[in-house]
Every structure is written in C-alpha cells, then in structure tokens.
Design an enzyme around this catalytic site. Structure first.
Site, PDB file in Angstrom:
ATOM      1  N   VAL A  82       0.845  -1.199   0.000  1.00 54.49           N
ATOM      2  CA  VAL A  82       0.000   0.000   0.000  1.00 54.49           C
ATOM      3  C   VAL A  82       0.884   1.254   0.000  1.00 54.49           C
ATOM      4  O   VAL A  82       0.543   2.264  -0.619  1.00 54.49           O
ATOM      5  CB  VAL A  82      -1.016   0.000   1.177  1.00 54.49           C
ATOM      6  CG1 VAL A  82      -0.318   0.050   2.526  1.00 54.49           C
ATOM      7  CG2 VAL A  82      -1.988   1.145   1.061  1.00 54.49           C
ATOM      8  N   GLY A 161      -5.529   6.904   8.804  1.00 56.60           N
ATOM      9  CA  GLY A 161      -6.055   6.335   7.557  1.00 56.60           C
ATOM     10  C   GLY A 161      -6.680   4.983   7.849  1.00 56.60           C
ATOM     11  O   GLY A 161      -7.185   4.743   8.947  1.00 56.60           O
ATOM     12  N   ARG A 186      -3.780  15.422   8.449  1.00 55.81           N
ATOM     13  CA  ARG A 186      -4.037  16.637   7.686  1.00 55.81           C
ATOM     14  C   ARG A 186      -5.521  16.977   7.623  1.00 55.81           C
ATOM     15  O   ARG A 186      -5.902  18.124   7.523  1.00 55.81           O
ATOM     16  CB  ARG A 186      -3.482  16.475   6.263  1.00 55.81           C
ATOM     17  CG  ARG A 186      -1.973  16.401   6.246  1.00 55.81           C
ATOM     18  CD  ARG A 186      -1.449  16.103   4.871  1.00 55.81           C
ATOM     19  NE  ARG A 186      -1.890  14.799   4.393  1.00 55.81           N
ATOM     20  CZ  ARG A 186      -1.421  14.204   3.311  1.00 55.81           C
ATOM     21  NH1 ARG A 186      -0.519  14.795   2.574  1.00 55.81           N
ATOM     22  NH2 ARG A 186      -1.865  13.016   2.950  1.00 55.81           N
ATOM     23  N   SER A 217       1.431   7.726   6.144  1.00 51.44           N
ATOM     24  CA  SER A 217       2.236   7.436   4.955  1.00 51.44           C
ATOM     25  C   SER A 217       3.538   8.241   5.003  1.00 51.44           C
ATOM     26  O   SER A 217       3.570   9.353   5.542  1.00 51.44           O
ATOM     27  CB  SER A 217       1.450   7.732   3.679  1.00 51.44           C
ATOM     28  OG  SER A 217       0.542   8.772   3.875  1.00 51.44           O
ATOM     29  N   ARG A 245       6.633   3.344   8.400  1.00 53.40           N
ATOM     30  CA  ARG A 245       7.921   3.181   7.716  1.00 53.40           C
ATOM     31  C   ARG A 245       9.014   3.632   8.687  1.00 53.40           C
ATOM     32  O   ARG A 245       8.825   4.611   9.426  1.00 53.40           O
ATOM     33  CB  ARG A 245       7.994   4.044   6.446  1.00 53.40           C
ATOM     34  CG  ARG A 245       7.166   3.543   5.280  1.00 53.40           C
ATOM     35  CD  ARG A 245       7.777   2.315   4.607  1.00 53.40           C
ATOM     36  NE  ARG A 245       6.979   1.847   3.479  1.00 53.40           N
ATOM     37  CZ  ARG A 245       6.063   0.890   3.546  1.00 53.40           C
ATOM     38  NH1 ARG A 245       5.800   0.273   4.680  1.00 53.40           N
ATOM     39  NH2 ARG A 245       5.403   0.508   2.453  1.00 53.40           N
ATOM     40  N   HIS A 293       9.476  -6.219  10.036  1.00 55.77           N
ATOM     41  CA  HIS A 293       8.518  -5.754   9.031  1.00 55.77           C
ATOM     42  C   HIS A 293       7.499  -6.850   8.670  1.00 55.77           C
ATOM     43  O   HIS A 293       7.429  -7.307   7.524  1.00 55.77           O
ATOM     44  CB  HIS A 293       9.259  -5.274   7.775  1.00 55.77           C
ATOM     45  CG  HIS A 293       8.450  -4.259   6.994  1.00 55.77           C
ATOM     46  ND1 HIS A 293       9.006  -3.196   6.322  1.00 55.77           N
ATOM     47  CD2 HIS A 293       7.112  -4.162   6.779  1.00 55.77           C
ATOM     48  CE1 HIS A 293       8.047  -2.498   5.733  1.00 55.77           C
ATOM     49  NE2 HIS A 293       6.888  -3.069   5.997  1.00 55.77           N
TER      50      HIS A 293
HETATM   51  P1  NAP Z   1      -3.858   5.552   4.259  1.00 57.25           P
HETATM   52  O1  NAP Z   1      -5.238   5.054   4.465  1.00 57.25           O
HETATM   53  O2  NAP Z   1      -3.523   6.309   3.023  1.00 57.25           O
HETATM   54  O3  NAP Z   1      -3.430   6.375   5.544  1.00 57.25           O
HETATM   55  C1  NAP Z   1      -2.284   7.178   5.588  1.00 57.25           C
HETATM   56  C2  NAP Z   1      -2.588   8.320   6.500  1.00 57.25           C
HETATM   57  O4  NAP Z   1      -1.406   9.104   6.638  1.00 57.25           O
HETATM   58  C3  NAP Z   1      -3.692   9.241   5.975  1.00 57.25           C
HETATM   59  O5  NAP Z   1      -4.782   9.207   6.849  1.00 57.25           O
HETATM   60  C4  NAP Z   1      -3.029  10.612   5.980  1.00 57.25           C
HETATM   61  O6  NAP Z   1      -3.855  11.616   6.538  1.00 57.25           O
HETATM   62  C5  NAP Z   1      -1.870  10.413   6.903  1.00 57.25           C
HETATM   63  N1  NAP Z   1      -0.877  11.449   6.702  1.00 57.25           N
HETATM   64  C6  NAP Z   1      -0.264  11.819   5.569  1.00 57.25           C
HETATM   65  N2  NAP Z   1       0.551  12.866   5.808  1.00 57.25           N
HETATM   66  C7  NAP Z   1       0.411  13.156   7.133  1.00 57.25           C
HETATM   67  C8  NAP Z   1       0.974  14.128   8.005  1.00 57.25           C
HETATM   68  N3  NAP Z   1       1.829  15.041   7.544  1.00 57.25           N
HETATM   69  N4  NAP Z   1       0.606  14.109   9.322  1.00 57.25           N
HETATM   70  C9  NAP Z   1      -0.245  13.193   9.792  1.00 57.25           C
HETATM   71  N5  NAP Z   1      -0.839  12.257   9.002  1.00 57.25           N
HETATM   72  C10 NAP Z   1      -0.508  12.253   7.696  1.00 57.25           C
HETATM   73  O7  NAP Z   1      -2.823   4.316   4.267  1.00 57.25           O
HETATM   74  P2  NAP Z   1      -2.888   2.986   5.144  1.00 57.25           P
HETATM   75  O8  NAP Z   1      -3.399   1.887   4.306  1.00 57.25           O
HETATM   76  O9  NAP Z   1      -3.506   3.273   6.456  1.00 57.25           O
HETATM   77  O10 NAP Z   1      -1.298   2.741   5.320  1.00 57.25           O
HETATM   78  C11 NAP Z   1      -0.525   3.683   6.046  1.00 57.25           C
HETATM   79  C12 NAP Z   1       0.958   3.397   5.898  1.00 57.25           C
HETATM   80  O11 NAP Z   1       1.282   2.219   6.622  1.00 57.25           O
HETATM   81  C13 NAP Z   1       1.413   3.098   4.465  1.00 57.25           C
HETATM   82  O12 NAP Z   1       1.695   4.285   3.753  1.00 57.25           O
HETATM   83  C14 NAP Z   1       2.653   2.253   4.685  1.00 57.25           C
HETATM   84  O13 NAP Z   1       3.796   3.050   4.673  1.00 57.25           O
HETATM   85  C15 NAP Z   1       2.451   1.658   6.062  1.00 57.25           C
HETATM   86  N6  NAP Z   1       2.274   0.201   6.012  1.00 57.25           N
HETATM   87  C16 NAP Z   1       3.122  -0.586   6.739  1.00 57.25           C
HETATM   88  C17 NAP Z   1       2.947  -1.947   6.699  1.00 57.25           C
HETATM   89  C18 NAP Z   1       3.854  -2.856   7.481  1.00 57.25           C
HETATM   90  O14 NAP Z   1       4.071  -3.981   7.043  1.00 57.25           O
HETATM   91  N7  NAP Z   1       4.354  -2.446   8.620  1.00 57.25           N
HETATM   92  C19 NAP Z   1       1.957  -2.532   5.918  1.00 57.25           C
HETATM   93  C20 NAP Z   1       1.105  -1.693   5.223  1.00 57.25           C
HETATM   94  C21 NAP Z   1       1.272  -0.317   5.277  1.00 57.25           C
HETATM   95  P3  NAP Z   1      -4.827  12.521   5.639  1.00 57.25           P
HETATM   96  O15 NAP Z   1      -5.836  11.560   5.079  1.00 57.25           O
HETATM   97  O16 NAP Z   1      -5.389  13.482   6.579  1.00 57.25           O
HETATM   98  O17 NAP Z   1      -3.969  13.116   4.571  1.00 57.25           O
END
Ligand code: NAP
Length: 329
Positions: A82, A161, A186, A217, A245, A293
């Site tokens: 993602v 998110g 945000r 993200s 990350r 991870h």
């Molecule tokens: P998502 O639904 O797009 O959520 C990401 C969130 O980050 C959004 O709600 C966004 O807020 C927020 N964000 C962006 N810029 C920000 C800032 N400056 N301050 C605070 N919040 C901010 O994505 P998701 O599916 O939940 O995944 C999130 C992240 O988890 C991925 O991008 C990935 O890097 C990580 N991940 C890790 C694993 C792992 O194996 N550990 C697996 C999957 C994903 P707004 O909507 O308000 O912009």
C-alpha cells in the site's frame, strides 16, 4: 504467419504459492522472475530493459533511472504494497505510466500487528521471554516485570487512515470508559466518530498520549517527523509504536532519547535500515522490541495483495484503468 510478441513482465520476488502459480499460468505473457532475495540494483537495471510491466516490492527502489532504463514501452508499474514511497511517482507521472498498489486488503493484518506491538511493549514481553530463555525466571514476585495497562489511557494515532482507524477500533475495548483516542493528520476524519476519536494538533498528541502509534504514509513532510525535540515532549512513560515506515523516525535521535530514559517502551515493525543489524544500538535497550517488518505477513493477506498486484499489472498491460491505481497529485 506473423509471430505474436508477448508482453514482458519483470517480477522481482516470488509471490505466495497460489498467486505465483497464477502469474506463471498466463501463457500470453513472458515472465522474467527474479527468485533469489532482493534483486541487486545492477540486475534490476539489466532485466527491466524492454519490459512492458513491472511487478515490484517495497525492497525495490523504482526511481527515475529504473523507469528511464525500462524504456518507452513500459505500460505499468505494480507494487505489492500500500505504501509507495519506494517508487518515483514523478518519474511515472511525467510518462503517464500508471502505478498500481494494494490498499485495504492488508489493513486487518497490520492493525492486528499494531495491537500486538502495543501490548508487547506495555507488558514487557521481550524482557519476559528473555528471562525464561536465560534462566532468570526465579520465582513469581509482586514487583517483577510490572508493565502498564491500557485502561483509562489516551491513545494517540498519527495518520488516521485505514490502518490507523483499524488499530483504533481494535484498541478501543481495552481503554475502559475513561480512556480516549486522539489522532493527528491533515484532515478531519468522519469515520473517527466510530471510535469517538478527536482530531488534535500533533504537538498536543505527543504531549498527552500514553501510547503513540505511527500509521502515517511516508512523504517528504513526514520523513523524520519523530525526532529528539518530539521525544522530549512525550510523557516519560510513553509507549511508542511504529508500523508505518522506519524513516518516519529519526533513529539516532530515538537512540539518544532512549539513552536518557525519556521513553517508556518502544515497539517497531519497521526500522532504518531494513534489515536492522543485530548489533544495532537500538537493540541494546531492553524496553525496545523490534520485529522484522511483519505488518502484512499473513498467508491470507499476502496472497490477496499479490493477486491485486497481478490484477493491476494485467490491466495496465492492456491499457485499462487499474483496479487499484495511485492518483498522482
Ligand atoms: P492511508 O489510508 O492512506 O493512511 C495514511 C494516512 O497518513 C492518511 O490518513 C493521511 O492523513 C496520513 N498522513 C499523511 N501525511 C500526514 C501528516 N503530515 N501528518 C499526519 N498524518 C498524515 O494508508 P494505510 O493503508 O492506512 O497505510 C498507512 C501506511 O502504513 C502506508 O503508507 C505504509 O507506509 C504503512 N504500512 C506498513 C505496513 C507494514 O508492514 N508495517 C503494511 C502496510 C502499510 P490525511 O488523510 O489526513 O492526509
């Protein structure tokens, strides 16, 4: 008789069995499959030349050079993740090449793991397991290995998110009637009402939260967001969990803060670099738990991710809109 040229696909790792069999079963594509661990940069640059589609992983740096080297025939990049901070969206956007990703299907697995890390850190799981393995378990004691519990605590989620919300829903029942959830991000999230979560400024969250979960993200804005200044403002008992990350945290600053006993416990699914050396300073702190991870690492989730990545790839090869396509800004 004209010979039909098959689209060439580069797959940079082996997929879970069912999905691997699926991609290998397509007789209308020519599959180039890198099977041995992380594809070295030189091999990536060599094998990507002339491909129509690239199915890649978070371990592959898909930058301007890779896209340029691939050539003009490249129709799609599909990442089995993602997060897409490892892909140059600018390089793809300027060539109108779509990027596929895998949102949603991994939310449950990652949110489950976030809860696991919160509880592991709060209840000193690493120290408990080490004590058993090292023969330090002498007797039950009223004062030995006391952790903290979540009842009545404030959970702060940075990045509300899909995964942030999923984690909040899972943690809510642990909090009792006096606990609360706050988030920073945000935008205001309507769905936060489902768990009674309130949006607060980042600065307020880091001061007030007993548990801080990073599920944001990774962007240029959020890289290194958790630095020494931030750690200094947190409660000394804080439990800090990162499932987003590694680069969200300034890791030397984290080591600095830990060496001054500024943080209660830390649990990380992601680090800088990955893999983390077993000799890394971070691992010397007994209140730090690191796992490799594993956020989305269930058979069900990884199979679903791989199938979406294949679907995105096939749609891109045909010039169709991808089922899960990143919207470039
Ligand atoms: P998502 O639904 O797009 O959520 C990401 C969130 O980050 C959004 O709600 C966004 O807020 C927020 N964000 C962006 N810029 C920000 C800032 N400056 N301050 C605070 N919040 C901010 O994505 P998701 O599916 O939940 O995944 C999130 C992240 O988890 C991925 O991008 C990935 O890097 C990580 N991940 C890790 C694993 C792992 O194996 N550990 C697996 C999957 C994903 P707004 O909507 O308000 O912009």
């Amino acid at each position: 008789m004209s010979v039909q040229i098959k689209p060439r696909i580069l797959l940079t790792k082996t997929l879970p069995l069912a999905a691997q069999k699926r991609i290998e079963s397509f007789d209308k594509i020519e599959l180039i499959h890198w099977k041995d661990g992380v594809i070295p940069r030189g091999e990536l640059l060599n094998l990507v030349k002339g491909v129509d589609g690239l199915l890649c992983m978070i371990t592959d740096e898909i930058d301007e050079e890779v896209i340029e080297t691939a050539g003009n025939q490249l129709k799609v990049v599909s990442t089995m993740s993602v997060g897409y901070d490892h892909v140059s969206t600018a390089a793809l956007k300027s060539r109108s090449i779509p990027l596929g990703y895998t949102p949603g299907v991994l939310t449950d697995a990652v949110a489950d793991l976030a809860v696991l890390l919160v509880l592991a850190a709060a209840r000193r799981l690493r120290e408990g397991i080490s004590a058993v393995l090292n023969g330090d378990w002498i007797t039950w004691s009223p004062t030995w290995l006391l952790g903290s519990q979540l009842t009545d605590k404030t959970i702060g989620i940075v990045g509300f998110g899909r995964i942030g919300l999923g984690t909040a829903k899972r943690l809510k029942p642990f909090l009792g009637s006096n606990g609360k959830i706050v988030y920073a991000g945000r935008t205001v999230k309507k769905e936060a009402e489902e768990v009674d979560a309130k949006k607060v400024e980042f600065d307020v969250l880091i001061k007030e939260a007993d548990v801080v979960i990073i599920s944001c993200s990774l962007t240029e804005e959020t890289r290194g967001m958790f630095n020494y200044e931030v750690f200094k403002k947190m409660k000394r008992s804080v439990i800090l969990v990162n499932i987003a990350r590694g680069s969200m945290i300034n890791q030397p600053d984290l080591v600095h803060a830990l060496s001054e006993n500024r943080l209660g416990a830390v649990a990380l699914d992601v680090t800088t670099p990955e893999p983390l050396s077993p000799n890394d300073e971070l691992l010397k702190f007994k209140n730090v738990t690191v796992i490799p991870h594993l956020g989305s690492a269930t058979l069900e989730t990884r199979t679903a991710m791989a199938n979406i990545a294949i679907d995105n790839l096939l749609a891109g090869i045909k010039g169709e809109k991808l089922p899960y396509q990143v919207e470039f800004n």
